[in-house]
Design a protein around this motif. Structure first.
Motif, PDB file in Angstrom:
ATOM      1  N   LYS A  50      21.637  78.407  25.465  1.00  0.00           N
ATOM      2  CA  LYS A  50      21.576  78.913  24.086  1.00  0.00           C
ATOM      3  C   LYS A  50      20.934  80.296  24.013  1.00  0.00           C
ATOM      4  CE  LYS A  50      23.208  75.071  22.263  1.00  0.00           C
ATOM      5  NZ  LYS A  50      24.567  75.018  21.662  1.00  0.00           N
ATOM      6  N   LEU A  51      20.493  80.828  25.161  1.00  0.00           N
ATOM      7  CA  LEU A  51      19.782  82.117  25.186  1.00  0.00           C
ATOM      8  C   LEU A  51      18.681  82.125  24.130  1.00  0.00           C
ATOM      9  CD1 LEU A  51      22.832  84.533  25.624  1.00  0.00           C
ATOM     10  CD2 LEU A  51      21.235  83.770  27.399  1.00  0.00           C
ATOM     11  N   SER A  52      17.870  81.080  24.153  1.00  0.00           N
ATOM     12  CA  SER A  52      16.912  80.837  23.069  1.00  0.00           C
ATOM     13  C   SER A  52      15.879  81.947  22.903  1.00  0.00           C
ATOM     14  CB  SER A  52      16.201  79.494  23.296  1.00  0.00           C
ATOM     15  OG  SER A  52      15.613  79.435  24.588  1.00  0.00           O
ATOM     16  N   ALA A  53      15.598  82.667  23.968  1.00  0.00           N
ATOM     17  CA  ALA A  53      14.620  83.751  23.872  1.00  0.00           C
ATOM     18  C   ALA A  53      15.184  84.991  23.191  1.00  0.00           C
ATOM     19  CB  ALA A  53      14.097  84.115  25.259  1.00  0.00           C
ATOM     20  N   ASN A  57      18.000  88.902  19.087  1.00  0.00           N
ATOM     21  CA  ASN A  57      18.689  90.039  19.713  1.00  0.00           C
ATOM     22  C   ASN A  57      19.730  89.514  20.706  1.00  0.00           C
ATOM     23  OD1 ASN A  57      19.541  92.420  20.834  1.00  0.00           O
ATOM     24  ND2 ASN A  57      17.524  93.102  21.532  1.00  0.00           N
ATOM     25  N   TYR A  58      20.790  88.927  20.162  1.00  0.00           N
ATOM     26  CA  TYR A  58      21.812  88.370  21.038  1.00  0.00           C
ATOM     27  C   TYR A  58      22.545  89.450  21.827  1.00  0.00           C
ATOM     28  CZ  TYR A  58      21.566  83.440  19.791  1.00  0.00           C
ATOM     29  OH  TYR A  58      21.157  82.140  19.662  1.00  0.00           O
ATOM     30  N   THR A  59      22.580  90.660  21.301  1.00  0.00           N
ATOM     31  CA  THR A  59      23.217  91.742  22.042  1.00  0.00           C
ATOM     32  C   THR A  59      22.569  91.889  23.407  1.00  0.00           C
ATOM     33  OG1 THR A  59      23.769  92.898  19.999  1.00  0.00           O
ATOM     34  CG2 THR A  59      23.784  94.205  22.022  1.00  0.00           C
ATOM     35  N   GLN A  60      21.252  91.893  23.456  1.00  0.00           N
ATOM     36  CA  GLN A  60      20.542  91.960  24.727  1.00  0.00           C
ATOM     37  C   GLN A  60      20.654  90.637  25.479  1.00  0.00           C
ATOM     38  OE1 GLN A  60      19.305  94.720  25.993  1.00  0.00           O
ATOM     39  NE2 GLN A  60      18.807  93.629  27.880  1.00  0.00           N
ATOM     40  N   ASP A 148      30.188  94.412  15.056  1.00  0.00           N
ATOM     41  CA  ASP A 148      28.775  94.075  15.178  1.00  0.00           C
ATOM     42  C   ASP A 148      28.213  94.721  16.440  1.00  0.00           C
ATOM     43  OD1 ASP A 148      29.312  92.441  17.381  1.00  0.00           O
ATOM     44  OD2 ASP A 148      28.714  90.578  16.400  1.00  0.00           O
ATOM     45  N   SER A 149      26.894  94.653  16.614  1.00  0.00           N
ATOM     46  CA  SER A 149      26.242  95.395  17.699  1.00  0.00           C
ATOM     47  C   SER A 149      26.686  94.917  19.073  1.00  0.00           C
ATOM     48  CB  SER A 149      24.718  95.283  17.564  1.00  0.00           C
ATOM     49  OG  SER A 149      24.305  93.927  17.616  1.00  0.00           O
ATOM     50  N   ALA A 150      26.913  93.599  19.240  1.00  0.00           N
ATOM     51  CA  ALA A 150      27.345  93.085  20.542  1.00  0.00           C
ATOM     52  C   ALA A 150      28.732  93.607  20.894  1.00  0.00           C
ATOM     53  CB  ALA A 150      27.327  91.556  20.532  1.00  0.00           C
ATOM     54  N   TYR A 151      29.577  93.770  19.892  1.00  0.00           N
ATOM     55  CA  TYR A 151      30.927  94.297  20.121  1.00  0.00           C
ATOM     56  C   TYR A 151      30.866  95.774  20.492  1.00  0.00           C
ATOM     57  CZ  TYR A 151      35.943  95.015  19.460  1.00  0.00           C
ATOM     58  OH  TYR A 151      37.267  95.309  19.661  1.00  0.00           O
ATOM     59  N   ARG A 152      30.075  96.537  19.754  1.00  0.00           N
ATOM     60  CA  ARG A 152      29.962  97.971  20.053  1.00  0.00           C
ATOM     61  C   ARG A 152      29.458  98.197  21.470  1.00  0.00           C
ATOM     62  NH1 ARG A 152      27.964  98.047  14.700  1.00  0.00           N
ATOM     63  NH2 ARG A 152      25.821  98.161  15.472  1.00  0.00           N
ATOM     64  N   GLU A 153      28.629  97.282  21.955  1.00  0.00           N
ATOM     65  CA  GLU A 153      28.084  97.384  23.310  1.00  0.00           C
ATOM     66  C   GLU A 153      29.191  97.316  24.366  1.00  0.00           C
ATOM     67  OE1 GLU A 153      24.053  97.347  25.239  1.00  0.00           O
ATOM     68  OE2 GLU A 153      24.845  97.804  23.265  1.00  0.00           O
ATOM     69  N   LEU A 154      30.336  96.770  23.994  1.00  0.00           N
ATOM     70  CA  LEU A 154      31.420  96.552  24.942  1.00  0.00           C
ATOM     71  C   LEU A 154      32.528  97.605  24.865  1.00  0.00           C
ATOM     72  CD1 LEU A 154      31.774  92.696  24.383  1.00  0.00           C
ATOM     73  CD2 LEU A 154      30.722  93.820  26.363  1.00  0.00           C
TER      74      LEU A 154
END
Length: 237
Positions: A50-53, A57-60, A148-154
């Motif tokens: 779940k990347l709980s940490a 900031n799910y992008t990171q 969204d930010s995660a998409y822009r990262e790609l």
């Protein structure tokens, strides 16, 4: 899904292996992969699934998840030097896989990704994310009107995605008017096209409809299994 493979793939030798990745990225296998194994399937189980940490900031977090994927690939390399691998992801696993590819695209020591299968990938956000949930996409290119930010990262993948990787993008629409699989908007899944289709060896989308197109049911769906089997082992890509 694994059970479907065992039933269907009488034409192929198939062996299934499991590995576990703990929160520190350490990989353990349930048993070694024999050197003569043909089409071995390795099911990856992440303790930190779940990347709980990274909930703020799910992008990171997706970059961190990509490190888990890399650790699995390196652990496989210690057993046998594979020149090519196939990667199959569902849900968040897709974001971890695509970040693995994005973050390691120039590392020629890693095996080539021959086939990438995406099931229910939320590349441009999930249901409930108001800024992108209803974002339209260009029907020809897949480019979303909002990112969204995660998409822009790609976005760099538009210039770097491996040209020898064939891509199958599978997503669902339960038909309740939400244009989603209840978790992933159809347009979020389809936005992968803008990132990879101009460079990928091939790119194909499959939309699943009905109650069995629900997010958690897609990885245990007979139509999905048939498409996946055909793409990985029966087609010449």
């Amino acid at each position: 899904m694994i059970g479907m493979f065992k039933y269907h793939l009488s034409i192929k030798q198939l062996k299934q292996f499991f590995d576990a990745v703990d929160k520190k990225g350490r990989v353990t296998f349930n048993r070694p992969i024999p050197a003569n194994a043909v089409n071995p399937i390795v099911e990856v189980n992440l303790e930190d699934n779940k990347l709980s940490a990274y909930r703020d900031n799910y992008t990171q977090g997706y970059h961190h998840g990509g490190e888990y994927v890399k650790n699995v690939v390196l652990a496989l390399e210690k057993q046998h030097h594979y020149k090519q691998i196939n990667l199959v992801g569902h849900s968040m696993g897709n974001l971890e896989i695509i970040n693995y590819i994005n973050d390691n695209v120039n590392d020629k020591s890693l095996p080539q990704v021959a086939h990438l299968v995406v099931i229910a990938g939320h590349y441009n956000g999930l249901v409930g994310q108001s800024e992108t949930q209803n974002a339209k996409i260009n029907p020809k290119t897949g480019e979303p009107e909002k990112m969204d930010s995660a998409y822009r990262e790609l976005l760099g993948l538009r210039q770097t995605f491996p040209k020898n990787t064939a891509v199958l993008n599978i997503y669902g629409d339960v038909g309740d008017g939400s244009h989603s699989d209840e978790d992933v908007p159809v347009n979020s899944a389809k936005s992968l096209k803008y990132l990879v289709s101009d460079r990928a060896k091939s790119y194909r989308e499959v939309e699943i409809h009905g109650k069995n197109a629900q997010h958690s049911k897609l990885h245990n769906n007979s139509q999905v299994n048939r498409e996946l089997i055909k793409f990985l082992w029966e087609e010449s890509n």
